[in-house]
Write an enzyme that holds these catalytic residues in place. Sequence first.
Site, PDB file in Angstrom:
ATOM      1  N   ASP A  92      33.535  18.258  34.523  1.00 31.85           N
ATOM      2  CA  ASP A  92      32.737  17.194  35.430  1.00 31.85           C
ATOM      3  C   ASP A  92      32.738  17.846  36.596  1.00 31.85           C
ATOM      4  O   ASP A  92      32.855  18.992  37.116  1.00 31.85           O
ATOM      5  CB  ASP A  92      33.547  15.817  35.415  1.00 31.85           C
ATOM      6  CG  ASP A  92      34.939  15.933  35.825  1.00 31.85           C
ATOM      7  OD1 ASP A  92      35.181  16.924  36.522  1.00 31.85           O
ATOM      8  OD2 ASP A  92      35.580  14.771  35.917  1.00 31.85           O
ATOM      9  N   ASP A 102      33.637  11.785  26.000  1.00 32.04           N
ATOM     10  CA  ASP A 102      35.037  12.241  26.662  1.00 32.04           C
ATOM     11  C   ASP A 102      35.613  10.919  26.805  1.00 32.04           C
ATOM     12  O   ASP A 102      35.109   9.808  27.249  1.00 32.04           O
ATOM     13  CB  ASP A 102      34.844  13.076  27.724  1.00 32.04           C
ATOM     14  CG  ASP A 102      34.915  12.497  28.835  1.00 32.04           C
ATOM     15  OD1 ASP A 102      33.682  12.077  29.296  1.00 32.04           O
ATOM     16  OD2 ASP A 102      35.771  12.002  29.814  1.00 32.04           O
TER      17      ASP A 102
END
EC number: 2.4.2.29
Lengths: 383, 383
Positions: B96, B274
């Site tokens: 991320d 996720d």
Amino acid sequence: MSASAKPFSFKLIKTDGMARRGEISTPHGTVQTPAFMPVGTQATVKAMFMDDVEQTGAEVVLGNTYHLMLRPTAERVDRLGGLHKFMNWPHTILTDSGGFQVMSLAQLRKLDEDGVKFQSHIDGQRYHLTPERSIEIQGLLGSDIQMQLDECIKLPSPPEEVKRAMELSLRWAERSRRQFETMGGPGKGQGLYGIVQGGDVPDLRIRSAEELGKMPFEGYSVGGLAVGEPQDVMLRMLDITTPVMPVDKPRYLMGVGTPDDLLESVKRGIDQFDCVMPTRAGRHGLAYTRFGKVNLKNARHADDPRPLDEEAACPATSTYSRAYLHHLVRCGEGLAAMLLTWNNIAYYQTLMKGMRDAIEAGTFEAFYQKTKEDWARGDIAAL
Amino acid sequence: MSASAKPFSFKLIKTDGMARRGEISTPHGTVQTPAFMPVGTQATVKAMFMDDVEQTGAEVVLGNTYHLMLRPTAERVDRLGGLHKFMNWPHTILTDSGGFQVMSLAQLRKLDEDGVKFQSHIDGQRYHLTPERSIEIQGLLGSDIQMQLDECIKLPSPPEEVKRAMELSLRWAERSRRQFETMGGPGKGQGLYGIVQGGDVPDLRIRSAEELGKMPFEGYSVGGLAVGEPQDVMLRMLDITTPVMPVDKPRYLMGVGTPDDLLESVKRGIDQFDCVMPTRAGRHGLAYTRFGKVNLKNARHADDPRPLDEEAACPATSTYSRAYLHHLVRCGEGLAAMLLTWNNIAYYQTLMKGMRDAIEAGTFEAFYQKTKEDWARGDIAAL
């Protein structure tokens, strides 16, 4: 004991000086000695899968009667098919008597001739542990190698206190043996060990060993050492005790120890060990290696790409960089405990195998010297 | 990218209603979609060995830029050969941007056009995270799939705030893309995803998706959902958003979710997910199964000899009794987290595979119904 399972037996294969190479058979397999038994306190070797414990070469693990009698209780383990099935360990299991942990963990203990009353450290519930109840619990757990209840006192203690506890332990040895036979332990192929006490008083150690030697135990433990005394006191007690212990029975030094303790004790004729050290150290960022103890918390590992020991067969030891292990330890990640515990149990098993091979080859003294030199040379990272 | 490694690509294999069956290729392998990506925050999927993560069928894991930039730092990971090598995961890694954790974990945050200044939650050290720095960090980590820096605001927020953050995120998308190209990401075969923002405001979601669609990203994320709003709001936003997202690029719904969230979102055209839920739940005694969520702390499991699901391929699920898992959870043993996390990641992967197979077979709707019925039927123990 299933039809194909063997009853408890011990075979002395070879000696080299005082060091002994042997083999224990139990209903759940054989154990090559000298052996280190990983501690599986609450029906788990902390932070390890039992498959990995097996892969390190361990052939026996220890369960703690005190912990298991409180949770999940011996009766529940029995209903669920016994401790082997419960914890998914099909090999040999040894249990202690519970006495040691009652003294170190339980609250409001009261010990008398009959046994010891205490309150659980978890919820304060009251229990009464007698020699008979301890053996009953160990029988319900289905333990292959059981221990008599004894009184293990801290050192230093006054000699008269040591004597009183040793004599009480002898009387409890007899009661434990009777209960073991009542429970059908011998018929199930299980073994019961008597425990030599006597603190740091040579005469008491000798008397305890001699008296126990007259009773028909399958093995003999040395208890009440590694309870605060210096290593040289422990080794002196072994020097005095092992020569008066039966030659044809396994000898188990309880709760010991560091790699150096193991090396010194095997040299003095000990066959079995257990200790929380490798597992506990693994949860605190410490790794045992061929070249000594490594503290992975230390900043010097932060950029070190090398594994703990690239020659080791254990993935935890040879696959991951010190930099990664350091990172995991610093972050408090569970994987740090998982990998370092695995490494440590694997190292202990490698050390035991090294000793066994050396005794068989008649080269124990050389192995002893070389191992000490490697440790003294220090951490592989310093090379 | 090694000579044999493929550059980032996405192939849409089959659709069934809005649900999509695809395949992502990266320099570190292929990822069958819809895919769930276990979260490996600090270069470890908590309480799991990466070999076991791989065995569950996971083909990609997520690393958190915020955590890794603080410890061990991106520069250190780069010196040590990149994140794949560092954490011993040879397959695809997605990272991320760090923005989400800066907002949820860091102290003294100050956000402006340039980026966000903050202090580490670990030691108070000051950092400045810009779109350029985020991409630089992800490049140093060697991530296969990288995320633009965005501003993810909590819901509910006033529409004008949502608009401001969405527009800032669009400008940061452009800057992130430029930096990704400066870093040579495309030449290394890596992919960069733009992130659709717009909170719970339909028009803003649509505008964000349309504007990002004009930029040359390898994939598109839906961010800013599962941040406190009810599931029906999240699903309504997906209903509005996925139809305006590029068909030929993967769609990743960030930070989601429960098994039901996954099922509902795949139905709406999402390809990647996720979430910390399966790993976190595993550390808190909760197991996800075909028949719903099981709380192993519950006393009703204490005498239950059955495994969580004897039909499962995962040893953590099929080998150990509920009674044993209950015991481990009650004792706070590390093995409880190890086994339940493994079970949960395995269950999530089984669910994803079930959805992939159903889409390929054109039977997604039936799979959707059957899966919901099984969950509603409840815990296997109740049968």
